[in-house]
Scaffold this active site. Structure first.
Site, PDB file in Angstrom:
ATOM      1  N   ASP A 135     -50.007 -22.913   1.539  1.00  0.00           N
ATOM      2  CA  ASP A 135     -50.357 -23.305   2.909  1.00  0.00           C
ATOM      3  C   ASP A 135     -51.400 -24.423   2.845  1.00  0.00           C
ATOM      4  O   ASP A 135     -52.477 -24.223   2.284  1.00  0.00           O
ATOM      5  CB  ASP A 135     -50.918 -22.107   3.660  1.00  0.00           C
ATOM      6  N   ALA A 173     -48.357 -17.880   5.221  1.00  0.00           N
ATOM      7  CA  ALA A 173     -48.933 -18.798   6.202  1.00  0.00           C
ATOM      8  C   ALA A 173     -50.305 -18.289   6.600  1.00  0.00           C
ATOM      9  O   ALA A 173     -50.613 -17.112   6.447  1.00  0.00           O
ATOM     10  CB  ALA A 173     -48.024 -18.895   7.424  1.00  0.00           C
ATOM     11  N   CYS A 174     -51.114 -19.190   7.117  1.00  0.00           N
ATOM     12  CA  CYS A 174     -52.455 -18.861   7.592  1.00  0.00           C
ATOM     13  C   CYS A 174     -52.362 -17.723   8.605  1.00  0.00           C
ATOM     14  O   CYS A 174     -51.471 -17.752   9.449  1.00  0.00           O
ATOM     15  CB  CYS A 174     -53.066 -20.107   8.228  1.00  0.00           C
ATOM     16  N   PRO A 175     -53.180 -16.717   8.549  1.00  0.00           N
ATOM     17  CA  PRO A 175     -54.356 -16.503   7.718  1.00  0.00           C
ATOM     18  C   PRO A 175     -54.067 -15.686   6.457  1.00  0.00           C
ATOM     19  O   PRO A 175     -54.992 -15.158   5.845  1.00  0.00           O
ATOM     20  CB  PRO A 175     -55.290 -15.748   8.639  1.00  0.00           C
TER      21      PRO A 175
END
Length: 77
Positions: free
Chosen positions: A39, A12-14
């Site tokens: 993502d 997932a981000c980042p």
């Protein structure tokens, strides 16, 4: 030209951008970094990363939920 593959699928981000940045630190001008991510936020993030770092986006595609960016390193000093 050497290729560096970064598999950031499932992150997932980042996470994907962090993984790209780590690969970039170890790359040389002329290298190509290929990043695969799932993502959906990766697409706009990688475009912003390219603008900020002044490297070259060779390809950006989406297939089966996987976003793949092919980046040529041109801005290492």
């Amino acid at each position: 030209m050497p290729e560096i593959t970064v598999d950031a699928r499932g992150m997932a981000c980042p996470g994907p951008i962090s993984a790209l940045t780590r690969a970039y630190r170890n790359a040389n001008n002329g290298d190509v970094i290929i990043v695969m991510a799932t993502d959906p936020g990766f697409e706009p993030d990688v475009k912003a990363w390219i603008e900020r770092t002044k490297n070259e986006l060779l390809e950006l595609k989406k297939e089966g939920g996987v976003i793949t960016a092919k980046i040529k390193v041109v801005a290492k000093k």
